[in-house]
Design a protein around this motif. Structure first.
Motif, PDB file in Angstrom:
ATOM      1  N   ALA A  46     -18.464  27.426 -40.055  1.00 53.32           N
ATOM      2  CA  ALA A  46     -19.698  28.063 -39.608  1.00 53.32           C
ATOM      3  C   ALA A  46     -19.489  28.756 -38.266  1.00 53.32           C
ATOM      4  CB  ALA A  46     -20.817  27.038 -39.511  1.00 53.32           C
ATOM      5  N   ASP A  47     -18.688  28.162 -37.409  1.00 51.70           N
ATOM      6  CA  ASP A  47     -18.383  28.781 -36.115  1.00 51.70           C
ATOM      7  C   ASP A  47     -17.343  29.894 -36.255  1.00 51.70           C
ATOM      8  OD1 ASP A  47     -20.125  27.104 -34.772  1.00 51.70           O
ATOM      9  OD2 ASP A  47     -18.578  25.631 -34.259  1.00 51.70           O
ATOM     10  N   THR A  79     -27.246  20.865 -40.862  1.00 52.57           N
ATOM     11  CA  THR A  79     -27.081  20.842 -39.413  1.00 52.57           C
ATOM     12  C   THR A  79     -25.778  21.515 -38.993  1.00 52.57           C
ATOM     13  OG1 THR A  79     -28.347  18.787 -39.217  1.00 52.57           O
ATOM     14  CG2 THR A  79     -26.895  19.349 -37.385  1.00 52.57           C
ATOM     15  N   ASP A  80     -24.726  21.330 -39.790  1.00 57.00           N
ATOM     16  CA  ASP A  80     -23.404  21.867 -39.448  1.00 57.00           C
ATOM     17  C   ASP A  80     -23.269  23.358 -39.743  1.00 57.00           C
ATOM     18  OD1 ASP A  80     -22.536  19.454 -38.485  1.00 57.00           O
ATOM     19  OD2 ASP A  80     -21.324  18.935 -40.237  1.00 57.00           O
ATOM     20  N   GLY A  81     -24.211  23.912 -40.529  1.00 53.96           N
ATOM     21  CA  GLY A  81     -24.187  25.358 -40.734  1.00 53.96           C
ATOM     22  C   GLY A  81     -23.921  25.841 -42.137  1.00 53.96           C
ATOM     23  N   ALA A  82     -23.998  24.955 -43.136  1.00 56.99           N
ATOM     24  CA  ALA A  82     -23.814  25.389 -44.522  1.00 56.99           C
ATOM     25  C   ALA A  82     -24.984  26.264 -44.968  1.00 56.99           C
ATOM     26  CB  ALA A  82     -23.682  24.183 -45.448  1.00 56.99           C
ATOM     27  N   ASP A  83     -24.735  27.087 -45.975  1.00 57.36           N
ATOM     28  CA  ASP A  83     -25.767  27.950 -46.555  1.00 57.36           C
ATOM     29  C   ASP A  83     -26.208  27.499 -47.939  1.00 57.36           C
ATOM     30  OD1 ASP A  83     -25.735  30.051 -44.453  1.00 57.36           O
ATOM     31  OD2 ASP A  83     -23.678  30.329 -45.163  1.00 57.36           O
ATOM     32  N   GLU A  84     -25.329  26.808 -48.665  1.00 62.92           N
ATOM     33  CA  GLU A  84     -25.607  26.387 -50.037  1.00 62.92           C
ATOM     34  C   GLU A  84     -24.957  25.029 -50.296  1.00 62.92           C
ATOM     35  OE1 GLU A  84     -25.504  30.893 -51.993  1.00 62.92           O
ATOM     36  OE2 GLU A  84     -23.969  29.425 -52.540  1.00 62.92           O
TER      37      GLU A  84
END
Length: 221
Positions: A46-47, A79-84
């Motif tokens: 995600a970063d 929270t960690d940034g996943a989309d699906e």
């Protein structure tokens, strides 16, 4: 939407390293694909590549985690940034007739975050009747998509399963799809998305064949 944008380029092996994940993400970015990575690397990706659509797995690979654990995994992925999310359903619950438990678990994961949830049915382990019932329960639980397989059980995606599942929800065909020829067969059967560790090969073969961008139900991924 063209073929590359509908392929989830995947790396989920048990010995997967962070460097390997970043290599797969680099390939996804270069070729215009999505990425599907283990939960422990979601924050890293995600970063690293915030513009790439990022999927991760829940209850992987057997689907036998406690429901509370699956919900916690989903919340952490968000929270960690996943989309699906690609959620492994509990095949044993379905086969033992515990349909309410099967549906309720899917529903709890769906409700835990705003992310789309693809329910992995592991169709190679199910009869056609069981596959239809699994699809019906996923629909009732407000799932967004049905996925054929994890790739870690015997068997993978088949044209027949994709055709059946597409009667219920959009389908992600996954398991044993290693070429454009194999992917095209799934698209023609009605798949909306492809999950594959061979995403680069699929895209390059598609491009070499001079294929146009395409929609679902024809040659789309």
């Amino acid at each position: 939407m063209d073929v590359p944008g509908r392929i989830d380029h995947t790396v989920l092996g048990p010995a997967t390293t962070g460097d390997e994940v970043l290599g797969v993400v680099d390939e996804a970015v270069e070729h215009g694909m999505n990425a599907c990575v283990p939960p422990c690397y979601v924050d890293l990706v995600a970063d690293y590549a915030p513009e790439t659509t990022l999927a991760t797995v829940i209850g992987f690979p057997q689907g036998q985690h406690a429901t509370e654990t699956k919900v916690s995994e989903a919340e952490r992925a968000w929270t960690d940034g996943a989309d699906e999310l690609d959620l492994v359903a509990n095949v044993g619950r379905l086969k033992s007739g515990e349909e309410d438990t099967y549906e309720d678990e899917i529903g709890e994961v769906v409700a835990a975050t705003p992310m789309p949830v693809k329910v992995i049915l592991e169709t190679s382990l199910l009869s056609d009747e069981e596959t239809r019932r699994a699809a019906e329960l996923a629909v009732a639980a407000d799932a967004d998509m049905l996925k054929t397989a994890t790739g870690f059980a015997e068997g993978g995606a088949t044209v027949a399963d994709v055709e059946l599942l597409s009667e219920y929800l959009p389908v992600k065909a996954s398991g044993g799809i290693g070429s454009w020829e194999a992917a095209k067969a799934m698209f023609d059967a009605g798949a909306e998305r492809i999950g594959a560790s061979s995403g680069v090969a699929i895209v390059e073969e598609w491009a070499a064949a001079g294929q146009p961008s395409t929609g679902a139900g024809s040659d789309g991924a």
